[in-house]
Scaffold this active site. Structure first.
Site, mmCIF file in Angstrom:
data_model
loop_
_atom_site.group_PDB
_atom_site.id
_atom_site.type_symbol
_atom_site.label_atom_id
_atom_site.label_comp_id
_atom_site.label_asym_id
_atom_site.label_seq_id
_atom_site.Cartn_x
_atom_site.Cartn_y
_atom_site.Cartn_z
ATOM 1 N N LYS A 54 0.902 -1.211 -0.107
ATOM 2 C CA LYS A 54 0.090 -0.074 0.094
ATOM 3 C C LYS A 54 0.850 1.246 0.029
ATOM 4 O O LYS A 54 0.450 2.221 -0.572
ATOM 5 C CB LYS A 54 -0.896 0.078 1.192
ATOM 6 C CG LYS A 54 -2.090 -1.105 1.069
ATOM 7 C CD LYS A 54 -2.790 -1.316 2.199
ATOM 8 C CE LYS A 54 -3.809 -2.477 2.006
ATOM 9 N NZ LYS A 54 -4.285 -3.205 3.108
ATOM 10 N N GLN A 98 -4.082 -2.017 9.592
ATOM 11 C CA GLN A 98 -3.948 -2.965 9.010
ATOM 12 C C GLN A 98 -4.826 -4.341 9.804
ATOM 13 O O GLN A 98 -4.574 -4.407 11.060
ATOM 14 C CB GLN A 98 -2.724 -3.493 8.835
ATOM 15 C CG GLN A 98 -2.251 -4.813 7.857
ATOM 16 C CD GLN A 98 -2.999 -4.606 6.635
ATOM 17 O OE1 GLN A 98 -2.909 -3.794 5.805
ATOM 18 N NE2 GLN A 98 -3.609 -5.930 6.344
ATOM 19 N N ASP A 121 -10.632 3.618 4.680
ATOM 20 C CA ASP A 121 -10.841 2.089 4.692
ATOM 21 C C ASP A 121 -12.141 1.511 4.834
ATOM 22 O O ASP A 121 -12.370 0.322 4.588
ATOM 23 C CB ASP A 121 -9.598 1.370 5.497
ATOM 24 C CG ASP A 121 -9.308 -0.078 4.839
ATOM 25 O OD1 ASP A 121 -9.490 -0.453 3.798
ATOM 26 O OD2 ASP A 121 -9.054 -1.115 5.731
#
Ligand code: NAP
Length: 288
Positions: A54, A98, A121
């Site tokens: 990413k 994450q 996200d």
């Protein structure tokens, strides 16, 4: 039947190129580089690889990155404090925690420490509610993987209205929001999970199958209706998806490869939403 591939790589590259143009425009107009902060807790090698990918893609798109790496024994309070700092930092426009985090951490509390305006996200309750209510109002970011899947389905003109979509998996970052977005596109949605009875029978009724299980080669070819559209969101050790690719591609009409299907779309949507967030934080209407 040999299925046509639904390839995410090229579409994702187009999305990233557009995000890069918009990032450059922000730099020129405001002297601000959009910045994505990634937070990694612990030393899981797969998670570390995802975060690195990413960051590398961000760099290619002219998006800055900030990396926070915390030890595996981090407590919920410590993680929440780190995320709050990023939420309050005006130089950070998007935040990605994450997943998964170590077991001692309350993941929900950590997600909720993300400022909803920086939730690129799509993991906060606010983003979740916006997807559930099909509400396009700010900030309301899409969960990156389900949002990427929807873009892929649209790019391949998969008809969703009235179609029966079976989503295998109900995690809050993938299966559940994927079902909500399909419902918002007027699909008839069934969720399957570890307690579902007669899963192969159920999957045989699906026009669209979303596999989000985390078990290699789990969905077999003889579970599929001929001509079904199969999206494999799984990513298991050795670059293997949740769908038995060789068997499924004999039966399906369209299928995503692993890798090169859903994965690149997830990162592309994350970067696109980081630029959306930066634009909104600079007072500009996202995408304008
Ligand atoms: P997760 O949180 O472990 O959820 C897995 C889901 O699968 C759960 O809802 C579970 O049901 C269900 N399940 C487990 N065994 C099952 C069975 N035998 N029959 C039916 N359902 C079953 O996983 P996740 O985070 O959603 O990730 C799923 C997969 O997607 C993983 O391979 C992951 O690596 C991949 N992934 C890919 C991307 C990408 O960018 N491509 C992003 C995120 C995740 P219960 O709820 O009943 O336990």
């Amino acid at each position: 039947m040999t299925a046509e591939l639904m390839i995410g790589t090229d579409l994702a590259a187009e999305m990233v190129a557009k995000a890069a143009e918009r990032a450059a425009a922000l730099q020129e107009k405001y002297g601000v580089q959009p910045c994505l902060a990634t937070v990694l807790v612990g030393d899981d090698p797969a998670s570390a690889t995802y975060v690195r990918m990413k960051q590398n893609r961000s760099k290619k798109a002219g998006i800055g990155s900030r990396s926070v790496v915390l030890p595996a024994e981090t407590t919920t309070d410590e993680l929440v404090a780190e995320i709050r700092k990023l939420s309050e930092d005006p130089e950070v426009h998007g935040i990605l925690l994450q997943h998964p985090v170590p077991a001692q951490i309350d993941e929900r509390a950590a997600f909720e420490a993300i400022d909803p305006g920086k939730d690129v996200d799509g993991v906060t309750m606010l983003s979740f509610a916006a997807m559930a209510l099909n509400d396009a109002s700010d900030p309301g970011f899409r969960s990156a993987t389900p949002g990427g899947i929807m873009r892929l389905l649209a790019a391949y003109d998969v008809p969703l209205e009235g179609a029966h979509a079976v989503v295998i998996g109900r995690s809050p970052i993938l299966g559940k929001p994927a079902g909500m977005l399909l419902l918002a596109s007027n699909a008839t949605v069934t969720y399957a999970h570890s307690r579902t009875r007669d899963l192969p029978e159920l999957v045989r009724t699906a026009d669209v199958v979303i596999a989000a299980v985390g078990k290699a080669n789990f969905v077999r070819g003889d579970w599929l209706k001929p001509g079904a559209v199969v999206v494999d969101a799984g990513y298991n050790e050795g670059n293997v998806g949740d769908v038995h690719f060789e068997e499924a591609s004999e039966v399906a009409r369209l299928i995503t490869p692993v890798p090169g299907g859903v994965g690149p779309m997830t990162i592309a949507l994350l970067l696109e939403q980081t630029v959306d967030a930066a634009e909104a934080q600079l007072g500009q209407c996202p995408g304008s």
